[in-house]
Design a protein around this motif. Structure first.
Motif, PDB file in Angstrom:
ATOM      1  N   HIS A 123     -27.776  -2.431  -9.665  1.00  0.00           N
ATOM      2  CA  HIS A 123     -28.072  -3.706 -10.341  1.00  0.00           C
ATOM      3  C   HIS A 123     -27.468  -4.889  -9.571  1.00  0.00           C
ATOM      4  CE1 HIS A 123     -29.688  -1.118 -13.333  1.00  0.00           C
ATOM      5  NE2 HIS A 123     -28.524  -0.479 -13.397  1.00  0.00           N
ATOM      6  N   VAL A 124     -27.474  -4.749  -8.264  1.00  0.00           N
ATOM      7  CA  VAL A 124     -27.052  -5.836  -7.375  1.00  0.00           C
ATOM      8  C   VAL A 124     -28.251  -6.136  -6.466  1.00  0.00           C
ATOM      9  CG1 VAL A 124     -25.511  -6.510  -5.489  1.00  0.00           C
ATOM     10  CG2 VAL A 124     -24.625  -5.135  -7.391  1.00  0.00           C
ATOM     11  N   GLU A 125     -28.821  -7.308  -6.629  1.00  0.00           N
ATOM     12  CA  GLU A 125     -30.003  -7.652  -5.839  1.00  0.00           C
ATOM     13  C   GLU A 125     -29.633  -8.528  -4.655  1.00  0.00           C
ATOM     14  OE1 GLU A 125     -33.333  -9.125  -8.009  1.00  0.00           O
ATOM     15  OE2 GLU A 125     -34.568  -9.122  -6.182  1.00  0.00           O
ATOM     16  N   VAL A 126     -30.068  -8.138  -3.476  1.00  0.00           N
ATOM     17  CA  VAL A 126     -29.823  -8.963  -2.298  1.00  0.00           C
ATOM     18  C   VAL A 126     -30.908 -10.040  -2.258  1.00  0.00           C
ATOM     19  CG1 VAL A 126     -29.635  -9.002   0.218  1.00  0.00           C
ATOM     20  CG2 VAL A 126     -28.753  -7.043  -1.076  1.00  0.00           C
ATOM     21  N   ALA A 127     -30.454 -11.294  -2.302  1.00  0.00           N
ATOM     22  CA  ALA A 127     -31.404 -12.405  -2.367  1.00  0.00           C
ATOM     23  C   ALA A 127     -31.686 -12.979  -0.983  1.00  0.00           C
ATOM     24  CB  ALA A 127     -30.853 -13.492  -3.272  1.00  0.00           C
ATOM     25  N   GLY A 128     -30.747 -12.822  -0.053  1.00  0.00           N
ATOM     26  CA  GLY A 128     -30.969 -13.388   1.266  1.00  0.00           C
ATOM     27  C   GLY A 128     -29.998 -12.818   2.289  1.00  0.00           C
ATOM     28  N   ILE A 129     -30.412 -12.860   3.567  1.00  0.00           N
ATOM     29  CA  ILE A 129     -29.522 -12.419   4.630  1.00  0.00           C
ATOM     30  C   ILE A 129     -29.194 -13.636   5.498  1.00  0.00           C
ATOM     31  CG2 ILE A 129     -30.459 -10.066   4.588  1.00  0.00           C
ATOM     32  CD1 ILE A 129     -31.946 -10.671   7.137  1.00  0.00           C
ATOM     33  N   VAL A 130     -27.951 -13.740   5.874  1.00  0.00           N
ATOM     34  CA  VAL A 130     -27.506 -14.939   6.603  1.00  0.00           C
ATOM     35  C   VAL A 130     -27.027 -14.527   7.989  1.00  0.00           C
ATOM     36  CG1 VAL A 130     -25.938 -16.914   6.574  1.00  0.00           C
ATOM     37  CG2 VAL A 130     -26.801 -15.978   4.409  1.00  0.00           C
ATOM     38  N   ALA A 131     -27.695 -15.087   9.023  1.00  0.00           N
ATOM     39  CA  ALA A 131     -27.357 -14.743  10.408  1.00  0.00           C
ATOM     40  C   ALA A 131     -26.819 -15.965  11.139  1.00  0.00           C
ATOM     41  CB  ALA A 131     -28.595 -14.215  11.126  1.00  0.00           C
ATOM     42  N   GLY A 132     -26.037 -15.712  12.187  1.00  0.00           N
ATOM     43  CA  GLY A 132     -25.525 -16.798  13.023  1.00  0.00           C
ATOM     44  C   GLY A 132     -24.893 -16.219  14.274  1.00  0.00           C
ATOM     45  N   GLY A 133     -25.142 -16.834  15.423  1.00  0.00           N
ATOM     46  CA  GLY A 133     -24.529 -16.389  16.678  1.00  0.00           C
ATOM     47  C   GLY A 133     -24.915 -14.972  17.060  1.00  0.00           C
ATOM     48  N   GLY A 134     -26.156 -14.595  16.781  1.00  0.00           N
ATOM     49  CA  GLY A 134     -26.631 -13.267  17.186  1.00  0.00           C
ATOM     50  C   GLY A 134     -26.113 -12.145  16.315  1.00  0.00           C
ATOM     51  N   ARG A 135     -25.507 -12.494  15.179  1.00  0.00           N
ATOM     52  CA  ARG A 135     -24.997 -11.451  14.263  1.00  0.00           C
ATOM     53  C   ARG A 135     -25.392 -11.789  12.830  1.00  0.00           C
ATOM     54  NH1 ARG A 135     -21.449  -7.876  15.825  1.00  0.00           N
ATOM     55  NH2 ARG A 135     -20.466  -7.652  13.771  1.00  0.00           N
ATOM     56  N   LEU A 136     -25.460 -10.752  12.009  1.00  0.00           N
ATOM     57  CA  LEU A 136     -25.622 -10.998  10.584  1.00  0.00           C
ATOM     58  C   LEU A 136     -24.228 -11.267  10.039  1.00  0.00           C
ATOM     59  CD1 LEU A 136     -28.243 -10.897   8.942  1.00  0.00           C
ATOM     60  CD2 LEU A 136     -27.452  -8.763   7.953  1.00  0.00           C
ATOM     61  N   VAL A 137     -24.068 -12.346   9.283  1.00  0.00           N
ATOM     62  CA  VAL A 137     -22.714 -12.665   8.810  1.00  0.00           C
ATOM     63  C   VAL A 137     -22.473 -12.305   7.352  1.00  0.00           C
ATOM     64  CG1 VAL A 137     -22.118 -14.366  10.558  1.00  0.00           C
ATOM     65  CG2 VAL A 137     -23.345 -15.114   8.548  1.00  0.00           C
ATOM     66  N   ARG A 138     -23.539 -12.318   6.524  1.00  0.00           N
ATOM     67  CA  ARG A 138     -23.327 -11.885   5.134  1.00  0.00           C
ATOM     68  C   ARG A 138     -24.661 -11.684   4.430  1.00  0.00           C
ATOM     69  NH1 ARG A 138     -22.704 -17.564   4.364  1.00  0.00           N
ATOM     70  NH2 ARG A 138     -24.240 -18.161   2.790  1.00  0.00           N
ATOM     71  N   LEU A 139     -24.539 -11.029   3.281  1.00  0.00           N
ATOM     72  CA  LEU A 139     -25.687 -10.888   2.380  1.00  0.00           C
ATOM     73  C   LEU A 139     -25.365 -11.711   1.141  1.00  0.00           C
ATOM     74  CD1 LEU A 139     -26.187  -6.992   2.471  1.00  0.00           C
ATOM     75  CD2 LEU A 139     -27.430  -8.712   3.806  1.00  0.00           C
ATOM     76  N   ASP A 140     -26.309 -12.521   0.698  1.00  0.00           N
ATOM     77  CA  ASP A 140     -26.138 -13.222  -0.577  1.00  0.00           C
ATOM     78  C   ASP A 140     -26.800 -12.392  -1.657  1.00  0.00           C
ATOM     79  OD1 ASP A 140     -24.703 -15.325   0.439  1.00  0.00           O
ATOM     80  OD2 ASP A 140     -26.500 -16.482   0.956  1.00  0.00           O
ATOM     81  N   THR A 141     -26.042 -12.076  -2.705  1.00  0.00           N
ATOM     82  CA  THR A 141     -26.578 -11.191  -3.737  1.00  0.00           C
ATOM     83  C   THR A 141     -26.434 -11.814  -5.122  1.00  0.00           C
ATOM     84  OG1 THR A 141     -24.621  -9.977  -4.491  1.00  0.00           O
ATOM     85  CG2 THR A 141     -25.537  -9.309  -2.370  1.00  0.00           C
ATOM     86  N   SER A 142     -26.986 -11.132  -6.098  1.00  0.00           N
ATOM     87  CA  SER A 142     -26.940 -11.617  -7.483  1.00  0.00           C
ATOM     88  C   SER A 142     -25.518 -11.652  -8.042  1.00  0.00           C
ATOM     89  CB  SER A 142     -27.821 -10.719  -8.360  1.00  0.00           C
ATOM     90  OG  SER A 142     -27.478  -9.359  -8.147  1.00  0.00           O
ATOM     91  N   VAL A 143     -24.567 -10.972  -7.364  1.00  0.00           N
ATOM     92  CA  VAL A 143     -23.179 -11.011  -7.854  1.00  0.00           C
ATOM     93  C   VAL A 143     -22.233 -11.661  -6.835  1.00  0.00           C
ATOM     94  CG1 VAL A 143     -23.482  -9.023  -9.388  1.00  0.00           C
ATOM     95  CG2 VAL A 143     -22.684  -8.654  -7.039  1.00  0.00           C
ATOM     96  N   GLY A 144     -22.807 -12.337  -5.850  1.00  0.00           N
ATOM     97  CA  GLY A 144     -21.960 -13.022  -4.856  1.00  0.00           C
ATOM     98  C   GLY A 144     -22.183 -12.467  -3.454  1.00  0.00           C
ATOM     99  N   PRO A 145     -21.484 -13.057  -2.458  1.00  0.00           N
ATOM    100  CA  PRO A 145     -21.710 -12.642  -1.064  1.00  0.00           C
ATOM    101  C   PRO A 145     -21.017 -11.323  -0.715  1.00  0.00           C
ATOM    102  CG  PRO A 145     -20.123 -14.439  -1.184  1.00  0.00           C
ATOM    103  CD  PRO A 145     -20.552 -14.178  -2.587  1.00  0.00           C
ATOM    104  N   PHE A 146     -21.612 -10.576   0.206  1.00  0.00           N
ATOM    105  CA  PHE A 146     -21.025  -9.337   0.736  1.00  0.00           C
ATOM    106  C   PHE A 146     -21.020  -9.410   2.257  1.00  0.00           C
ATOM    107  CE2 PHE A 146     -21.934  -7.836  -3.443  1.00  0.00           C
ATOM    108  CZ  PHE A 146     -21.132  -6.718  -3.653  1.00  0.00           C
ATOM    109  N   GLU A 147     -19.920  -8.929   2.842  1.00  0.00           N
ATOM    110  CA  GLU A 147     -19.818  -8.908   4.314  1.00  0.00           C
ATOM    111  C   GLU A 147     -19.520  -7.500   4.799  1.00  0.00           C
ATOM    112  OE1 GLU A 147     -16.726 -11.542   5.540  1.00  0.00           O
ATOM    113  OE2 GLU A 147     -17.593 -13.244   4.488  1.00  0.00           O
ATOM    114  N   ALA A 148     -19.972  -7.213   6.009  1.00  0.00           N
ATOM    115  CA  ALA A 148     -19.649  -5.914   6.629  1.00  0.00           C
ATOM    116  C   ALA A 148     -19.756  -6.064   8.139  1.00  0.00           C
ATOM    117  CB  ALA A 148     -20.614  -4.847   6.147  1.00  0.00           C
ATOM    118  N   ASP A 149     -19.392  -4.987   8.841  1.00  0.00           N
ATOM    119  CA  ASP A 149     -19.545  -5.011  10.301  1.00  0.00           C
ATOM    120  C   ASP A 149     -21.006  -4.783  10.691  1.00  0.00           C
ATOM    121  OD1 ASP A 149     -16.767  -5.217  10.462  1.00  0.00           O
ATOM    122  OD2 ASP A 149     -16.562  -3.027  10.328  1.00  0.00           O
ATOM    123  N   GLN A 150     -21.642  -3.846   9.973  1.00  0.00           N
ATOM    124  CA  GLN A 150     -23.021  -3.460  10.298  1.00  0.00           C
ATOM    125  C   GLN A 150     -23.845  -3.456   9.014  1.00  0.00           C
ATOM    126  OE1 GLN A 150     -23.765  -2.568  13.496  1.00  0.00           O
ATOM    127  NE2 GLN A 150     -21.735  -2.229  14.343  1.00  0.00           N
TER     128      GLN A 150
END
Ligand code: FAD
Length: 372
Positions: free
Chosen positions: A176-203
């Motif tokens: 029940h966590v929906e990913v609403a958008g993916i945010v990239a910068g500098g050739g990398r993905l930096v975070r996922l924006d979700t229905s419960v807030g942002p998530f970050e990871a290495d990959q």
């Protein structure tokens, strides 16, 4: 305490974030966790409640001799490892995914020469038999193709077992966590924006099935994955009424251990619409009783539709984004995602950890925009 404000330290950033808790996302999580990675799965609903639940669970292409090498390689590797893979999942979870080598009988029309040649060159047993000798309960006479090694799983149970296995292995599963958008910068993905807030990871791994392209937004413009609806019926019959999977002209019946029989399916280009229709229900029912007349007396317990992640040639993308080094896609398995799941997860993990691949994996590349 000195009263100094200290910035929160992230103790454990998960190494991997996987978007989508269908068979592809969960099997990717299993393979990565088995290789020692720390993994979190984000699923918008409940795990396995989309295409992976709706599917039939046949572990083979319907007419395997009609597919390109990219499909054959992936499905054959999966079929080689499935028994051990399903056994591992059953062992950890204590739940039986009903992996059964039930065999498949193909009724005419078929090109027997082509089928037998393919079988010989791919070490797959295919025999020309008299239908009445193999499956007398099914209507009709004449020749049929018998594929004794074709297996099946009960996909809803496999998903349940896989989910429990992952939890016991320490994989974090957030439903029940929906990913609403993916945010990239500098050739990398930096975070996922979700229905419960942002998530970050290495990959990051996107395994969002029919929704993968939508989710990737501008990062996925070249990806050719779209929903293809399939409708299915479920009957409750006597155990043993039908012993093998039977296939005729794209229509199939799949028997389960407890007597349930699935009848499917359709291929409909209807966008993200999962509704069922009365017309399809009666068409599938007519096909079912024309093959197995006893189904006229069986209870029709359910009629549903699922959205397959359709792709050209049924060839999935299992690859890194061409410009974003930590974004991977494992999606587009179309008609055979349940079959292809363990092999696709292995190919993905080999790519990520730069291990040798078992065959040519270039057909699963992330398509790039062609330069003129
Ligand atoms: C009628 C039918 C019969 C089939 N029969 C067979 C068969 O016999 N054998 C076989 O091998 N295959 C079969 N298939 C195909 C198989 O089911 C699919 O290829 C497979 O399930 C695809 O798995 P998936 O994990 O990619 O997609 P899905 O199971 O659809 O999973 C994707 C997940 O991503 C989640 N998601 C999507 N967007 C987001 C977001 N923004 N944020 C978070 N989560 C998100 C969804 O909720 C979903 O749970 C059949 C399919 C159908 C419909």
């Amino acid at each position: 305490m000195s009263g100094k404000i200290v910035k929160a330290i992230k103790i454990s950033t998960p190494n991997f974030l996987i978007v989508g808790g269908g068979i592809i996302g969960l099997s990717s999580a299993l393979e990565l966790a088995r290789r020692g990675a720390s993994v979190t799965v984000l699923e918008r609903g409940a795990c396995g409640s989309e295409s992976s639940w709706a599917g039939g669970g046949i572990l083979s292409p319907l007419l395997p001799w009609n597919y390109p090498a990219a499909v054959t390689n992936l499905t054959q590797l999966s079929c080689q490892i499935y028994a051990e893979w399903a056994g591992h999942i059953a062992g950890i979870s204590g739940l039986d995914p009903e992996y059964r080598r039930s065999g498949m009988l193909v009724l005419p029309e078929f090109d027997s020469g082509r089928a037998m040649n393919w079988g010989r060159s791919h070490q797959a047993r295919i025999e020309l038999v008299q239908k009445r000798d193999r499956l007398p309960e099914v209507v009709g006479d004449g020749e049929a193709l018998w594929l004794p090694d074709v297996a099946q799983v009960r996909n809803p149970r496999l998903i349940k077992a896989l989910r429990l296995t992952l939890e016991r292995m320490g994989v974090r599963i957030l439903e029940h966590v929906e990913v609403a958008g993916i945010v990239a910068g500098g050739g990398r993905l930096v975070r996922l924006d979700t229905s419960v807030g942002p998530f970050e990871a290495d990959q990051y791994v996107v395994a969002a099935g029919a929704w993968s392209k939508k989710l990737l937004g501008e990062q996925g413009v070249q990806v050719d994955i779209k929903p293809i609806r399939g409708q299915m019926l479920l009957y409750r019959a006597q155990p043993g009424l039908l012993r093998h999977i039977v296939l005729q002209n794209g229509f199939y019946l799949i028997p389960r251990d407890d007597g349930h029989i699935l009848a499917g399916s359709t291929l409909e280009d209807a966008g993200f619409d999962k509704s069922t229709s009365e017309e399809v229900r009666s068409g599938l029912h007519a096909n079912a009783i024309s093959l197995l007349p006893q189904l006229a007396q069986a209870e029709l317990v359910k009629h549903w539709a699922g959205l397959r992640p359709g792709s050209p040639g049924n060839i999935p993308v299992i690859a890194c984004h061409p410009k974003i080094e930590n974004l991977y896609l494992n999606s587009g398995h179309f008609r055979y995602g349940v079959t292809m799941a363990p092999a696709s997860a292995r190919i993905l993990a080999n790519r990520i950890f730069r291990r040798e691949q078992p065959f040519d994996v270039s057909p699963y590349h992330w398509p790039e925009i062609k330069k003129h």
